[in-house]
Design an enzyme around this catalytic site. Sequence first.
Site, mmCIF file in Angstrom:
data_model
loop_
_atom_site.group_PDB
_atom_site.id
_atom_site.type_symbol
_atom_site.label_atom_id
_atom_site.label_comp_id
_atom_site.label_asym_id
_atom_site.label_seq_id
_atom_site.Cartn_x
_atom_site.Cartn_y
_atom_site.Cartn_z
ATOM 1 N N HIS A 15 0.920 -1.062 0.190
ATOM 2 C CA HIS A 15 0.020 -0.094 0.004
ATOM 3 C C HIS A 15 0.906 1.278 -0.008
ATOM 4 C CE1 HIS A 15 1.040 -0.987 4.151
ATOM 5 N NE2 HIS A 15 0.783 0.387 4.387
ATOM 6 N N CYS A 73 2.057 3.473 11.853
ATOM 7 C CA CYS A 73 3.075 2.922 10.731
ATOM 8 C C CYS A 73 3.485 4.072 10.035
ATOM 9 C CB CYS A 73 2.393 1.656 10.129
ATOM 10 S SG CYS A 73 0.911 2.124 9.225
#
Length: 688
Positions: free
Chosen positions: A65, A195
Site C-alpha cells: 500500500h 506505521c
Amino acid sequence: MSELITAELVDLDLSATTKDAAARSLAERMVAAHRVTDLDGFLADVAAREAQMPTGLDGGIGIPHCRSEHVNAPTLAFGRSGAGIDFGAADGPADLIFLIAAPAGADDDHLTILSGLARRLMDPEFTAALRAGTDPRAVTALIRGEEAPEEPEQEQVETGKQEQAQEQAETGTEAVGGTGAAESVPFRIVAVTSCPTGIAHTYMAAESLAAAGRAEGVEVTVETQGSAGFKKLDPAVVAAADAVIWAHDVEVREKARFRGKPLVDVGVKAGINRPAELIAEARRKAERGETATAAGSDKASGSGDGDGDGDRDGNGSGADHAHFGVRLRTYLMSGVSYMVPFVAAGGLLIALSFAIGGYEIASAKSVADHFVWGEADSWAALLNQIGSAAFGFLVPVLAGYIAYGMADRPALVPGFVGGAIALTVNAGFLGGLVAGLLAGAVVMAVQRVPVHATLRGIMPVLVIPLIASAVVGFLMFIVVGKPIASLQNALTDWLNGLSGSNAVILGVVLGLMMCFDMGGPLNKVAYAFAVGGLADPTPGSLKVMAAVMAAGMVPPLAMALATTVRRRLFTKTERENGRAAWVLGASFITEGAIPFAAADPLRVIPSVMAGGAVTGALSMAFGATLRAPHGGVFVVPLIGEPFLYLLAIAAGTLVATALVVLLKGARRTAPEAAGDAGADGSRVTVAA
C-alpha cells in the site's frame, strides 16, 4: 466500501510469483478502472513504501500500500494466489494480497474505510471466507461488507468486565489485576499504534491488541495515530492505566503523557503478530514495578529490527544481542541528525568569511573588541567567529543527542557534559561518540534501579542528571579521555600523511559509502567522519571533506543526466524527478536520487556507487580540499584545485550514467514477454 473496490478489481487466480509482479498485475486493474493515472509512477511509490518495511503479515496476508500522486481515487484491489507470494512475513508466503492505493491528499472518510478493512483482516472467519470464495462479485461484496466500518480513533475494549462482575456476585471471587492485588476491575492497558503510511498496519495492530485483550480479560484502550489523524486518549484513561504498549514505526506523538507507566515499546508488526506476548510483558513489568521515568526513557528510540517486529524495549525479552547493531546505528544517527544543522550553519558561515576575508581571517581579533562597520574584514571576522561558535557545539550536541536517542531527556545533561569534556581533553569527534554512548548507558543503568514512588518525580530532573554527569565526567577525564585523544591524534596524523594509493583507496571507500544508501546510515557515517575533521581542520581532513561532498553529488546528477540522454528508459514521473535532480545534485543533496533507487535498486544503486567511487578516488588523487561542509557547486570558490574537483565530479557522473543506461537498456532488450499481458489477461513475469 463500494466506491473503493469493484469486481473488476478482484483477481481470484493471481498468477504472479513475486511481490513486484503481483503489485503490477493488481495495479493494471486499477489503471483500467481509471483509478491510477501513471502505472510505473504508482509502482515506484509502492516499491518505496515496501522498502521501508515488508508488508507481509502472519496468516498468509500481503498488504502492499502507499499514498501516491498518481492515484485519483482511493482504491482497493484484491488478488488470491494459489502458490503464494513472499511479502516478507515470518510464517511464509501470502495467498491473500490486498493492494491499497490512497491519493496523496486522501480524505479522512476514505482512510477510515481502509482502516476498517485492515481491522477485518484480523478476523479468521473473514479471511477463511475470502479463501473459499469462487465468484469475484461475491468476494467483492464480502470485502465491502454491509456497511462501511467506522474508525474508532480511540478504541476502548473492556473485555470480561461485566462477566467478571457477574462471576464475583455469584461466587464471591475477586478479579486479579496486574500486580496480583485484589481489585474490582481488570488489568488496564493503554496502547498507541502507528506505521509510516498510517493506512493498514496501524489499525491491524490496534485490532490485534484488542482481540488479545478480549482473550486475556484485559481492558485495552488503543489510540491509532494514522493518516486520518488521531484523537488523544482521555487523560483520565491514561492516568488509570496499569501499563502502556507502543506498537509503532514512526515517533509516538506526545510521549510525555505516558511518563511513569510500565512501558513495552515495539515495532508495529509485533503488535499484529504477537499481541498476547506484549500484554503478558506489560503485566510482568507492572508486577516488577518497572516504570519509564520519562516516556521512552528506558529504551532505544529506533525502529527495532529490520522487519518492524523487533522489541525496542531495553528491558524486554525481545532485546537480544542480534539487534545490537541496529540499535547502535539508531543511537549514532540520532546524534548525527541533530548535529547536521550546526554543521551547515557554522560551516557555511566560516566558508563565507573565508570568501570575503581570506583564510587569515581566522586569526582576527574578537569583533566584540574591534569592529569597523565599513571594513569588509570586520564583517568577515564577524561571520567567522559566529560560525566558529556554532562549530563549537558539534561534539557536545553529537554526544548529547546520542545519549538522548538511548535514554531520552534525562540523558541530555550527561551527554552534553561528556561532549564538552571530550573537547577539553582534545578527544574530539571520537570522544563525543564515546561520551554519548557512555552517558546513555549510565542513564539506562540508573533507570533500572528500583526507587520508591515518592522519588520518581525528581529522578529525571535531579537524581539521574546528577549521578550520570558525575559518572560520565569521571570516565571521560580519568579513564577513557586520554586514550581516545591519542587515537584522535593518530587518526589526524594518518589523514595528514595520506598520499598516493592510500588516499585513493580512502576516496573509493568514502565514495561507495556516500552512494550506497543516499542519505541513509552509511552515507551519514561518511559525512559525519568528514565534518568531524572540520572542527580542527588539517590538509588531510580537508581532502576528506572534498571527496565526500563530490561523491555525494554524483547520484542525483547521474540520474538527471540519464533521464535527459535516454528518456525512453524512464517513466514520466522519473523524467520529472530528473529535472529536479539537476538542482539537488548541484546542491549536494544526495537524497535526490532516492526515487530512482526505490523504483529500480538493482540497477541504480550499483551504478551510482561505481560513479561515486570514481569521483572520490579522483578527488583524493587530485588533492582537492574543501573547508565548507555543504553547498555543492555553490562553494566552488572555497575549493582547492576547483577545476580538477569539478572534473572528478563530471567523471563519476558520466560513469554512473553510462552504467545505469546500459543496465536499463539491457532490461528493455530482454524478452519483451517479461511482464507483458497475455491474450487471456494473465501475466507472465520473468525475473530481472
